[in-house]
Write an enzyme that holds these catalytic residues in place. Structure first.
Site, PDB file in Angstrom:
ATOM      1  N   GLU A  11      32.434 167.504  49.624  1.00  0.00           N
ATOM      2  CA  GLU A  11      33.942 167.163  49.440  1.00  0.00           C
ATOM      3  C   GLU A  11      33.940 165.630  49.592  1.00  0.00           C
ATOM      4  O   GLU A  11      34.739 165.069  48.786  1.00  0.00           O
ATOM      5  CB  GLU A  11      34.928 168.088  50.101  1.00  0.00           C
ATOM      6  CG  GLU A  11      35.177 169.203  49.555  1.00  0.00           C
ATOM      7  CD  GLU A  11      35.631 169.568  48.351  1.00  0.00           C
ATOM      8  OE1 GLU A  11      36.073 168.395  47.771  1.00  0.00           O
ATOM      9  OE2 GLU A  11      35.576 170.320  47.762  1.00  0.00           O
TER      10      GLU A  11
ATOM     11  N   CYS B 267      50.666 179.609  29.596  1.00  0.00           N
ATOM     12  CA  CYS B 267      50.707 178.087  29.500  1.00  0.00           C
ATOM     13  C   CYS B 267      51.787 177.456  28.704  1.00  0.00           C
ATOM     14  O   CYS B 267      51.493 177.640  27.429  1.00  0.00           O
ATOM     15  CB  CYS B 267      49.205 177.641  29.147  1.00  0.00           C
ATOM     16  SG  CYS B 267      49.101 175.777  29.157  1.00  0.00           S
TER      17      CYS B 267
ATOM     18  N   ASP C  50      43.356 168.360  43.053  1.00  0.00           N
ATOM     19  CA  ASP C  50      42.604 167.062  43.031  1.00  0.00           C
ATOM     20  C   ASP C  50      42.962 166.718  41.647  1.00  0.00           C
ATOM     21  O   ASP C  50      43.745 167.502  41.051  1.00  0.00           O
ATOM     22  CB  ASP C  50      40.954 167.327  42.883  1.00  0.00           C
ATOM     23  CG  ASP C  50      40.567 168.406  42.103  1.00  0.00           C
ATOM     24  OD1 ASP C  50      41.343 169.028  41.050  1.00  0.00           O
ATOM     25  OD2 ASP C  50      39.219 168.765  41.902  1.00  0.00           O
TER      26      ASP C  50
ATOM     27  N   TYR D 297      43.684 166.400  51.195  1.00  0.00           N
ATOM     28  CA  TYR D 297      43.034 166.923  49.982  1.00  0.00           C
ATOM     29  C   TYR D 297      41.652 167.542  50.728  1.00  0.00           C
ATOM     30  O   TYR D 297      41.495 168.855  50.703  1.00  0.00           O
ATOM     31  CB  TYR D 297      42.710 166.302  48.950  1.00  0.00           C
ATOM     32  CG  TYR D 297      41.564 166.665  48.111  1.00  0.00           C
ATOM     33  CD1 TYR D 297      41.955 167.758  47.121  1.00  0.00           C
ATOM     34  CD2 TYR D 297      40.284 166.601  48.358  1.00  0.00           C
ATOM     35  CE1 TYR D 297      40.975 168.535  46.412  1.00  0.00           C
ATOM     36  CE2 TYR D 297      39.180 167.022  47.538  1.00  0.00           C
ATOM     37  CZ  TYR D 297      39.825 168.045  46.844  1.00  0.00           C
ATOM     38  OH  TYR D 297      38.615 168.989  45.938  1.00  0.00           O
TER      39      TYR D 297
ATOM     40  N   CYS E 117      40.640 179.789  27.581  1.00  0.00           N
ATOM     41  CA  CYS E 117      41.174 179.627  28.977  1.00  0.00           C
ATOM     42  C   CYS E 117      41.866 181.138  29.382  1.00  0.00           C
ATOM     43  O   CYS E 117      42.662 181.663  28.368  1.00  0.00           O
ATOM     44  CB  CYS E 117      42.215 178.559  28.604  1.00  0.00           C
ATOM     45  SG  CYS E 117      43.079 178.213  30.353  1.00  0.00           S
TER      46      CYS E 117
ATOM     47  N   CYS F  55      39.982 173.029  30.844  1.00  0.00           N
ATOM     48  CA  CYS F  55      41.134 172.219  30.673  1.00  0.00           C
ATOM     49  C   CYS F  55      40.780 170.901  30.666  1.00  0.00           C
ATOM     50  O   CYS F  55      41.265 170.167  31.481  1.00  0.00           O
ATOM     51  CB  CYS F  55      42.252 172.764  31.551  1.00  0.00           C
ATOM     52  SG  CYS F  55      43.946 172.117  31.097  1.00  0.00           S
TER      53      CYS F  55
ATOM     54  N   CYS G 175      41.648 175.656  25.083  1.00  0.00           N
ATOM     55  CA  CYS G 175      42.622 176.755  25.289  1.00  0.00           C
ATOM     56  C   CYS G 175      42.266 178.131  24.724  1.00  0.00           C
ATOM     57  O   CYS G 175      42.687 179.259  25.314  1.00  0.00           O
ATOM     58  CB  CYS G 175      43.866 176.584  24.544  1.00  0.00           C
ATOM     59  SG  CYS G 175      44.770 174.886  25.158  1.00  0.00           S
TER      60      CYS G 175
END
Ligand code: SF4
Length: 336
Positions: free
Chosen positions: A44, A218, A145, A127, A212, A202, A209
């Site tokens: 990270e 959505c 994020d 974060y 997804c 995305c 889509c």
């Protein structure tokens, strides 16, 4: 579709998708096993402002050299900074080393397992604390994020531009976690699934889509505006900065490096000699003088070659290089 309906279908769909399509990453553990917090933390920190593809080789090299947080804590900070060279934002590496020392000295080499204590460690902001708490310890934590911001903005059709929308997007993302905080929920996998969805489906310009798992709920997709979100406030143009860097090579192949000053934000990292403050229109003259007087003559042994380039760093921070070379003391332009 309203917010409740969107939230209802997210967990099962997203986790099922993650089990089939989540990315295999060097720091990731799949299934019931929990990942090593040291690896999660290291990845990270490296991934801040840096792509997964770039981080992979660095991550493996760090682990090979320092397999545990105690190993890193025991290393000289210069060794960590040198191993970090090329990842940029060198304050991260210095803070990372300090954090390793705190964990070794104050926590017996064991990472704290909650966001609050993680945030008190050097170099760990909101974060990273949330990411380590969720991924390494399966704690209830909302990890947001840039990828997750985009997914959430589209999922709820948030048209307020960034950065003003950040707090609202964080609230919406937190609202996607199960309200009753079940202890058996896969918080770590959920966080990683949201990140992966943003990174692979995305996508910023062309959301896929049709692939997804969240498409049925959505709002951005329903409204036909998904690819325009999130909106961005107009950016203030950044000034162009220019400088010159030199590549000085001895006959045996050794390269002349210097330590860049900590107070200028470079944290003692190693780099070729460079100069930034001279008028661009005098660049050619300055290059000749710098190479002849300060570098080639004073520091480069007989037989050294001098090569380098003018770098114009434009507003978007993409360096534009104009290369030159010299083997005789007088610089000769070979490009630009
Ligand atoms: Fe993104 Fe499309 Fe999925 Fe909505 S349906 S979250 S816009 S990929």
């Amino acid at each position: 579709m309203g917010r409740d309906a969107a939230v209802d279908h997210v967990h099962d769909r997203l986790l099922a998708w993650y089990d089939r399509h989540g990315r295999d990453l060097p720091w990731r553990v799949r299934g019931a096993a929990r990942p090593d917090p040291y690896r999660v933390w290291l990845s990270e920190i490296m991934l801040q402002q840096t792509t997964v593809a770039t981080v992979g080789p660095y991550f493996r090299a760090f682990l090979q050299r320092w397999p545990t947080v105690a190993d890193m804590a025991a290393a000289p900070v210069e060794a960590v900074l040198d191993a970090w060279a090329g990842l940029g934002y060198y304050a991260r590496a210095r803070n990372m080393h300090r954090c390793a020392q705190v964990i070794r000295g104050e926590f017996a080499g064991i990472f704290p397992d909650d966001e609050v204590r993680l945030r008190q460690l050097p170099g760990i902001g909101p974060y990273t604390a949330a990411a380590v708490a969720a991924i390494a310890f399966d704690r209830r934590a909302s990890v947001v994020d840039g990828n997750v911001e985009r997914v959430v903005a589209r999922l709820f059709a948030v048209e307020t531009p960034l950065p003003a929308a950040k707090a609202h997007l964080r609230d919406l993302a937190a609202g996607l976690l199960p309200a009753d905080s079940p202890t058996d929920f896969r918080y770590g996998d959920f966080a990683q699934a949201m990140m992966d969805l943003g990174a692979t489906v995305c996508l910023p310009r062309a959301p896929r889509c049709d692939l997804c798992p969240l498409a049925p709920g959505c709002a951005g997709r329903s409204a036909g505006i998904a690819d325009t979100l999130p909106h961005q406030a107009a950016k203030t143009p950044r000034p162009t900065r220019r400088g010159v860097a030199f590549w000085i090579e001895r006959p045996d192949g050794a390269i002349l490096l210097r330590r860049r000053p900590r107070e200028a934000g470079w944290c003692d990292s190693a780099a070729p000699p460079a100069a930034a403050r001279f008028a661009w229109r005098h660049a050619g003259t300055a290059l000749d003088r710098l190479a002849r007087d300060r570098l080639a003559a004073r520091r480069g042994p007989r037989g050294s070659t001098v090569a380098g380039g003018l770098a114009a760093v434009t507003g978007d921070r993409s360096p534009h290089l104009y290369p030159f070379s010299s083997g005789t003391g007088r610089l000769g332009w070979i490009g630009g």
